[in-house]
Enzyme design. Structure first.
Site, PDB file in Angstrom:
ATOM      1  N   GLU A   1       2.244 -14.442  -1.597  1.00 38.96           N
ATOM      2  CA  GLU A   1       1.429 -15.032  -0.531  1.00 38.96           C
ATOM      3  C   GLU A   1       0.110 -15.510  -1.104  1.00 38.96           C
ATOM      4  OE1 GLU A   1       0.602 -12.687   3.017  1.00 38.96           O
ATOM      5  OE2 GLU A   1       2.669 -11.984   3.030  1.00 38.96           O
TER       6      GLU A   1
ATOM      7  N   GLU B   1       2.752  -5.471   1.464  1.00 40.10           N
ATOM      8  CA  GLU B   1       1.403  -4.941   1.645  1.00 40.10           C
ATOM      9  C   GLU B   1       1.404  -3.575   2.326  1.00 40.10           C
ATOM     10  OE1 GLU B   1      -1.554  -7.477   3.239  1.00 40.10           O
ATOM     11  OE2 GLU B   1      -0.981  -9.207   2.041  1.00 40.10           O
TER      12      GLU B   1
END
Ligand code: GCO
Length: 437
Positions: free
Chosen positions: A346, A159
């Site tokens: 995730e 991210e």
């Protein structure tokens, strides 16, 4: 599907603790969390889940769940206390032991090199604003590639938008607040990814390499409103588009370029950067939690719009939107030409309060969320999306960044007590080994 991976995901700064033991250097979250007011309740990652000492207990939990993959990150400042130069052998040994133990247990080790914890000594040199960081990162990555031979997957970054937030929006470490900084940090981070991939390829490593980019799809509250549609597109471009365009389409995102022009923001880029950044990858890691409904009108209550359209919410106020993963996969494929294997790296949900009954945490809301996510994942796989695995966030409750320890995402508590969702996931895995949902 043969070899489908059902796993869980964690990150070093959120679980390890031992923040200053055995030669580890400080990272930017160790320092940021010491600034009053940055983290809820003044929580710090100093001890977290103590996984540095209790990693064998973590492996036991993984075995009990029956997962065949574990995604975790290695801490740059545990391996290189100053970010470059001298290696801390004890740090490297820790990750080697963990990785070898997982591999022996048939749990595929999936390592993330950077999950937001820049060595503080590098931050003192400008951190992600200093173009040299790309080479520092590549050198560090190379040490990990060469010394942890049993890893099966490497993600360079997790991210990248979190680094943008840390330099442009003050919210995350290191806590700066300039758009220009955020954009420069983004560029240098992508460059560091490209340079690490180059080193990986030239080293002939047998593992797979990729990157993890999250997609929170912005959806217009009123699909007939041009302003709402435009807002959603622009926000998508400025968020995941900032990364997916250069990584997979060989170009900078047009909304980012437009915004920088409008605001007179210039950053340092060099010829050749884009081709390094866009080097072919073995997989794309998709982090996906939810969609975001947006309105251009301040008087519109987005939650009301969702309810009026038949939407549902969890007790924590999050929308329970079943198709988040499906939509995100479609965006990656159709808008950003991602045509390589995808892993959901995730997915999960956090709560501040969870129901306890007869001493057991009955996190039924998490189970409801997971069931709907699996349904959506199944639909995508049936339609031919090349998804090779799913990693649930997270194994245990942990240090949830600004929310400290109050926001809980685990299948287990921090002291490793099992929640009902752990049993649910174990049963789910054993009856869906082939990845069909
Ligand atoms: C994230 C992070 C995790 C978070 C999780 C829950 O990628 O956002 O990888 O560190 O803890 O997403 O918010």
């Amino acid at each position: 599907m043969k070899d489908f991976i059902w796993g869980v995901a964690t990150a070093a700064a959120q679980i390890e603790g031992a923040f200053n033991e055995d030669g580890k250097g400080l990272n930017i979250w160790d320092v940021f969390s010491r600034i009053p007011g940055t983290i809820r309740n003044g929580d710090r990652p100093d001890v977290a889940c103590d996984s540095y000492h209790k990693w064998k207990e973590d492996v036991k939990l993984l075995k009990d769940l029956g997962v065949n993959g574990y995604r975790y990150s290695v801490s740059w400042s545990r391996i290189l206390p100053e970010g470059k130069g001298q290696i801390n052998q004890k740090g490297l040994d820790y990750y080697r032991r963990l990785t070898d133990t997982l591999a022996e247990a048939g749990i595929a080790p999936n390592i993330t090199l950077y999950h937001w914890d820049l060595p503080y000594e590098l931050e003192r040199l400008g951190g992600w604003l200093n173009r040299d960081v790309a080479d520092w990162f590549a050198d560090y990555a190379d040490i990990v590639f060469k010394n942890i031979p049993n890893a099966q997957m490497f993600a360079t970054h997790n991210e990248p938008i979190a680094t943008y937030v840390g330099y442009a929006l003050k919210g995350f470490a290191p806590g700066f607040g300039l758009e220009k900084y955020g954009r420069q940090a983004n560029h240098n981070l992508l460059l560091s990814h490209g340079k690490a991939v180059e080193r990986f390829r030239s080293g002939g490593n047998k593992a797979k390499i990729g990157i993890v980019v999250d997609i929170w799809n912005r959806v217009p509250a009123d699909p007939c409103s041009e302003a709402d549609v435009r807002l959603a597109k622009e926000q998508n471009g400025l968020a995941h588009g900032s990364y997916l365009s250069p990584l997979f389409c060989g170009e900078y995102n047009k909304y980012v370029e437009e915004m920088m022009r409008r605001r007179g923001i210039k950053i340092e880029r060099q010829d050749g950067d884009l081709s390094l950044i866009g080097a072919p990858l073995d997989f794309y890691g998709l982090n996906c939690y939810n969609r975001v409904v947006v309105s251009s009108r301040p008087d519109v209550d987005v939650k009301k719009v969702i309810s009026q359209n038949g939407g549902n919410f969890l007790d924590n106020g999050n929308e329970l939107y079943p198709d988040a993963i499906y939509d995100a996969l479609k965006i990656a494929r159709d808008e950003y030409k991602v045509d390589i294997p995808v892993y959901i790296t995730e997915n999960g949900v956090g709560f501040e309060n969870e129901k306890v009954e007869d001493g057991m945490i009955r996190d039924e809301q998490r189970i409801a969320y997971l069931k709907s996510a699996f349904e959506s994942l199944g639909r995508a796989i049936n339609e031919g999306f090349d998804v090779r695995g799913y990693f649930l966030w997270s194994l245990t409750d942990n240090f949830e960044w600004n929310a400290g320890y109050s926001m809980k995402f685990g299948l287990h508590t921090r002291d490793r007590q099992k929640k009902a969702s752990a049993d649910f996931y174990r049963d789910w895995i054993s009856s869906h080994r082939d990845g069909r949902c």
